[in-house]
Design a protein around this motif. Structure first.
Motif, PDB file in Angstrom:
ATOM      1  N   LEU A   1     -36.315  12.832  17.917  1.00 45.90           N
ATOM      2  CA  LEU A   1     -35.792  14.018  17.230  1.00 45.90           C
ATOM      3  C   LEU A   1     -36.273  14.080  15.787  1.00 45.90           C
ATOM      4  O   LEU A   1     -36.710  15.125  15.300  1.00 45.90           O
ATOM      5  N   ASN A   2     -36.218  12.960  15.099  1.00 49.19           N
ATOM      6  CA  ASN A   2     -36.681  12.921  13.707  1.00 49.19           C
ATOM      7  C   ASN A   2     -38.169  13.237  13.616  1.00 49.19           C
ATOM      8  O   ASN A   2     -38.605  13.978  12.722  1.00 49.19           O
ATOM      9  N   ALA A   3     -38.946  12.685  14.546  1.00 43.07           N
ATOM     10  CA  ALA A   3     -40.389  12.902  14.515  1.00 43.07           C
ATOM     11  C   ALA A   3     -40.746  14.367  14.754  1.00 43.07           C
ATOM     12  O   ALA A   3     -41.772  14.846  14.258  1.00 43.07           O
ATOM     13  N   ARG A   4     -39.903  15.084  15.494  1.00 38.01           N
ATOM     14  CA  ARG A   4     -40.173  16.493  15.795  1.00 38.01           C
ATOM     15  C   ARG A   4     -39.711  17.415  14.665  1.00 38.01           C
ATOM     16  O   ARG A   4     -39.988  18.621  14.685  1.00 38.01           O
ATOM     17  N   GLY A   5     -39.003  16.871  13.695  1.00 41.11           N
ATOM     18  CA  GLY A   5     -38.569  17.682  12.563  1.00 41.11           C
ATOM     19  C   GLY A   5     -37.116  18.107  12.595  1.00 41.11           C
ATOM     20  O   GLY A   5     -36.698  18.957  11.791  1.00 41.11           O
ATOM     21  N   PHE A   6     -36.339  17.530  13.490  1.00 42.05           N
ATOM     22  CA  PHE A   6     -34.908  17.826  13.505  1.00 42.05           C
ATOM     23  C   PHE A   6     -34.238  17.146  12.314  1.00 42.05           C
ATOM     24  O   PHE A   6     -34.681  16.085  11.850  1.00 42.05           O
ATOM     25  N   THR A   7     -33.172  17.770  11.829  1.00 44.78           N
ATOM     26  CA  THR A   7     -32.379  17.184  10.754  1.00 44.78           C
ATOM     27  C   THR A   7     -30.952  16.950  11.254  1.00 44.78           C
ATOM     28  O   THR A   7     -30.586  17.385  12.344  1.00 44.78           O
ATOM     29  N   ASP A   8     -30.165  16.283  10.425  1.00 44.19           N
ATOM     30  CA  ASP A   8     -28.790  15.930  10.798  1.00 44.19           C
ATOM     31  C   ASP A   8     -28.770  15.240  12.165  1.00 44.19           C
ATOM     32  O   ASP A   8     -27.908  15.508  12.997  1.00 44.19           O
ATOM     33  N   VAL A   9     -29.745  14.375  12.385  1.00 45.48           N
ATOM     34  CA  VAL A   9     -29.864  13.670  13.664  1.00 45.48           C
ATOM     35  C   VAL A   9     -28.801  12.581  13.751  1.00 45.48           C
ATOM     36  O   VAL A   9     -28.643  11.775  12.824  1.00 45.48           O
ATOM     37  N   ARG A  10     -28.090  12.562  14.843  1.00 45.86           N
ATOM     38  CA  ARG A  10     -27.031  11.566  15.021  1.00 45.86           C
ATOM     39  C   ARG A  10     -26.739  11.367  16.498  1.00 45.86           C
ATOM     40  O   ARG A  10     -27.145  12.168  17.335  1.00 45.86           O
ATOM     41  N   SER A  11     -26.027  10.298  16.794  1.00 47.82           N
ATOM     42  CA  SER A  11     -25.593  10.000  18.155  1.00 47.82           C
ATOM     43  C   SER A  11     -24.081   9.957  18.198  1.00 47.82           C
ATOM     44  O   SER A  11     -23.435   9.548  17.231  1.00 47.82           O
ATOM     45  N   MET A  12     -23.519  10.381  19.330  1.00 48.61           N
ATOM     46  CA  MET A  12     -22.073  10.408  19.500  1.00 48.61           C
ATOM     47  C   MET A  12     -21.683   9.502  20.663  1.00 48.61           C
ATOM     48  O   MET A  12     -22.372   9.457  21.687  1.00 48.61           O
ATOM     49  N   ARG A  13     -20.570   8.816  20.483  1.00 48.93           N
ATOM     50  CA  ARG A  13     -20.109   7.861  21.488  1.00 48.93           C
ATOM     51  C   ARG A  13     -19.153   8.518  22.484  1.00 48.93           C
ATOM     52  O   ARG A  13     -18.362   9.395  22.120  1.00 48.93           O
ATOM     53  N   ASP A  14     -19.221   8.062  23.739  1.00 48.51           N
ATOM     54  CA  ASP A  14     -18.288   8.546  24.753  1.00 48.51           C
ATOM     55  C   ASP A  14     -16.996   7.734  24.675  1.00 48.51           C
ATOM     56  O   ASP A  14     -16.828   6.891  23.776  1.00 48.51           O
ATOM     57  N   LEU A  15     -16.085   7.967  25.606  1.00 45.99           N
ATOM     58  CA  LEU A  15     -14.776   7.306  25.556  1.00 45.99           C
ATOM     59  C   LEU A  15     -14.874   5.800  25.767  1.00 45.99           C
ATOM     60  O   LEU A  15     -13.961   5.057  25.421  1.00 45.99           O
ATOM     61  N   ALA A  16     -15.997   5.351  26.335  1.00 44.77           N
ATOM     62  CA  ALA A  16     -16.210   3.915  26.527  1.00 44.77           C
ATOM     63  C   ALA A  16     -16.847   3.273  25.291  1.00 44.77           C
ATOM     64  O   ALA A  16     -17.113   2.068  25.285  1.00 44.77           O
ATOM     65  N   GLY A  17     -17.095   4.079  24.250  1.00 42.13           N
ATOM     66  CA  GLY A  17     -17.687   3.553  23.030  1.00 42.13           C
ATOM     67  C   GLY A  17     -19.193   3.451  23.075  1.00 42.13           C
ATOM     68  O   GLY A  17     -19.810   2.864  22.183  1.00 42.13           O
ATOM     69  N   ILE A  18     -19.820   4.049  24.100  1.00 43.14           N
ATOM     70  CA  ILE A  18     -21.273   3.991  24.253  1.00 43.14           C
ATOM     71  C   ILE A  18     -21.914   5.207  23.592  1.00 43.14           C
ATOM     72  O   ILE A  18     -21.411   6.331  23.743  1.00 43.14           O
ATOM     73  N   GLU A  19     -23.005   5.005  22.861  1.00 40.47           N
ATOM     74  CA  GLU A  19     -23.748   6.122  22.295  1.00 40.47           C
ATOM     75  C   GLU A  19     -24.370   6.898  23.463  1.00 40.47           C
ATOM     76  O   GLU A  19     -25.384   6.498  24.018  1.00 40.47           O
ATOM     77  N   ARG A  20     -23.745   8.008  23.824  1.00 45.76           N
ATOM     78  CA  ARG A  20     -24.063   8.721  25.066  1.00 45.76           C
ATOM     79  C   ARG A  20     -24.896   9.980  24.828  1.00 45.76           C
ATOM     80  O   ARG A  20     -25.674  10.371  25.694  1.00 45.76           O
ATOM     81  N   CYS A  21     -24.707  10.638  23.680  1.00 43.66           N
ATOM     82  CA  CYS A  21     -25.420  11.874  23.392  1.00 43.66           C
ATOM     83  C   CYS A  21     -26.027  11.808  21.998  1.00 43.66           C
ATOM     84  O   CYS A  21     -25.399  11.297  21.071  1.00 43.66           O
ATOM     85  N   SER A  22     -27.238  12.323  21.875  1.00 39.41           N
ATOM     86  CA  SER A  22     -27.888  12.399  20.562  1.00 39.41           C
ATOM     87  C   SER A  22     -28.393  13.811  20.351  1.00 39.41           C
ATOM     88  O   SER A  22     -28.775  14.502  21.302  1.00 39.41           O
ATOM     89  N   GLY A  23     -28.420  14.235  19.094  1.00 40.74           N
ATOM     90  CA  GLY A  23     -28.858  15.596  18.814  1.00 40.74           C
ATOM     91  C   GLY A  23     -29.152  15.804  17.357  1.00 40.74           C
ATOM     92  O   GLY A  23     -29.050  14.886  16.530  1.00 40.74           O
ATOM     93  N   GLY A  24     -29.549  17.016  17.055  1.00 34.31           N
ATOM     94  CA  GLY A  24     -29.851  17.380  15.687  1.00 34.31           C
ATOM     95  C   GLY A  24     -30.032  18.870  15.548  1.00 34.31           C
ATOM     96  O   GLY A  24     -29.874  19.628  16.515  1.00 34.31           O
ATOM     97  N   VAL A  25     -30.337  19.292  14.352  1.00 37.72           N
ATOM     98  CA  VAL A  25     -30.492  20.701  14.014  1.00 37.72           C
ATOM     99  C   VAL A  25     -31.949  20.971  13.665  1.00 37.72           C
ATOM    100  O   VAL A  25     -32.607  20.155  13.008  1.00 37.72           O
ATOM    101  N   PHE A  26     -32.443  22.124  14.120  1.00 34.44           N
ATOM    102  CA  PHE A  26     -33.815  22.511  13.804  1.00 34.44           C
ATOM    103  C   PHE A  26     -33.794  23.856  13.098  1.00 34.44           C
ATOM    104  O   PHE A  26     -33.286  24.840  13.615  1.00 34.44           O
ATOM    105  N   ALA A  27     -34.350  23.892  11.882  1.00 32.58           N
ATOM    106  CA  ALA A  27     -34.413  25.137  11.122  1.00 32.58           C
ATOM    107  C   ALA A  27     -35.788  25.736  11.313  1.00 32.58           C
ATOM    108  O   ALA A  27     -36.800  25.135  10.931  1.00 32.58           O
ATOM    109  N   ALA A  28     -35.829  26.931  11.928  1.00 35.39           N
ATOM    110  CA  ALA A  28     -37.118  27.563  12.217  1.00 35.39           C
ATOM    111  C   ALA A  28     -37.828  27.980  10.953  1.00 35.39           C
ATOM    112  O   ALA A  28     -37.209  28.275   9.939  1.00 35.39           O
TER     113      ALA A  28
END
Length: 273
Positions: free
Chosen positions: A246-273
């Motif tokens: 995500l960082n390499a593609r130019g996304f910002t505010d890149v972060r990962s979120m943990r599920d109820l088991a405490g596992i980093e399950r989803c990652s995402g970011g914001v892309f400004a066109a």
């Protein structure tokens, strides 16, 4: 044989036995309790026995009953689609958070399968315009059926596409979400448990587990409005790699979120066109 007798004699874990018997009888859980001394017909006992044998052979409960609850809704499930998992509800929550203050938000779900993610978002936000794509005709048939049963007409637009390939280039989205195949081809889990009975193409990319994620991260920005968010579900050990992509593609505010088991399950970011 009574309900109590049958459940007591079952070799299955108690919860699984109750789920299968409720399915056979068409009862709710409270009825198993209040009618536990009711004698069962031979046919009911035989059907329960047949389903129990299939479960003991490894078939998933969701495929035996044809149903799975997800985000408070009941979805039809067949062997043609990935069974919705509780951890994937995090992806729905993240999408809803992104569009919380955006009236008539536009949402895209890539690789929709049962339609669970797209339908859940549309159900929670009736004003949103939701698109859901999958390359599988069989999966889209199930997804459309779930959408028709759980939503008002045309609440979700279903279409066939290999990720973003066939999506109208004029469309723009506020958030794109996906639960792509992310299991590496040599992962032994593919030959274990419920995974043996689910469509391989929904589980693995037949590569390193990141090829579909790379494709989505590379192509998603062309479909964003002025500022769009991308959230991806991934494997328990892939968060760092996905953040790097995500960082390499130019996304910002890149972060990962943990599920109820405490596992980093989803990652995402914001892309400004």
């Amino acid at each position: 044989m009574t309900v109590a007798d049958l459940l007591r004699a079952s070799p299955l874990p108690p919860l699984e036995a109750r789920i299968l018997l409720m399915h056979v009888l068409g009862w709710r859980r409270t009825e198993l309790i209040t009618r536990d001394l009711l004698p069962l017909s031979e046919d009911a006992v035989a059907r329960f026995g047949a389903l129990s044998a299939r479960r003991l052979a490894g078939e998933p409960i969701a495929q035996l009953t044809g149903k799975r609850e997800f985000f408070g809704l009941e979805f039809d499930v067949t062997p043609d689609v990935l069974i919705p998992r509780p951890e994937t509800e995090l992806l729905v929550e993240l999408a809803l958070e992104v569009i919380a203050d955006t009236p008539n938000a536009r949402v895209l779900d890539l690789g929709t399968g049962t339609g669970a993610i797209a339908v859940s978002i549309a159900h929670a936000r009736p004003d949103a315009r939701v698109w859901a794509v999958d390359r599988s005709d069989a999966a889209l048939h199930i997804a459309r059926g779930n959408g028709a049963r759980l939503l008002t007409e045309n609440a979700v637009t279903f279409m066939q596409s290999d990720w973003t390939a066939n999506i109208d280039s004029s469309l723009r989205f506020d958030v794109i979400v996906s639960n792509p195949p992310y299991i590496a081809s040599d992962d032994p889990h593919l030959e274990q448990g419920d995974l043996r009975f689910e469509p391989r193409g929904a589980l693995t990319d037949d590569a390193d587990g990141l090829s579909a994620i790379r494709t989505i991260i590379e192509t998603a920005p062309s479909l964003f409005a002025n500022r769009g968010a991308l959230w991806l579900e991934h494997g328990y050990d892939q968060a760092e790699a996905v953040r790097g992509l995500l960082n390499a593609r130019g996304f910002t505010d890149v972060r990962s979120m943990r599920d109820l088991a405490g596992i980093e399950r989803c990652s995402g970011g914001v892309f400004a066109a």
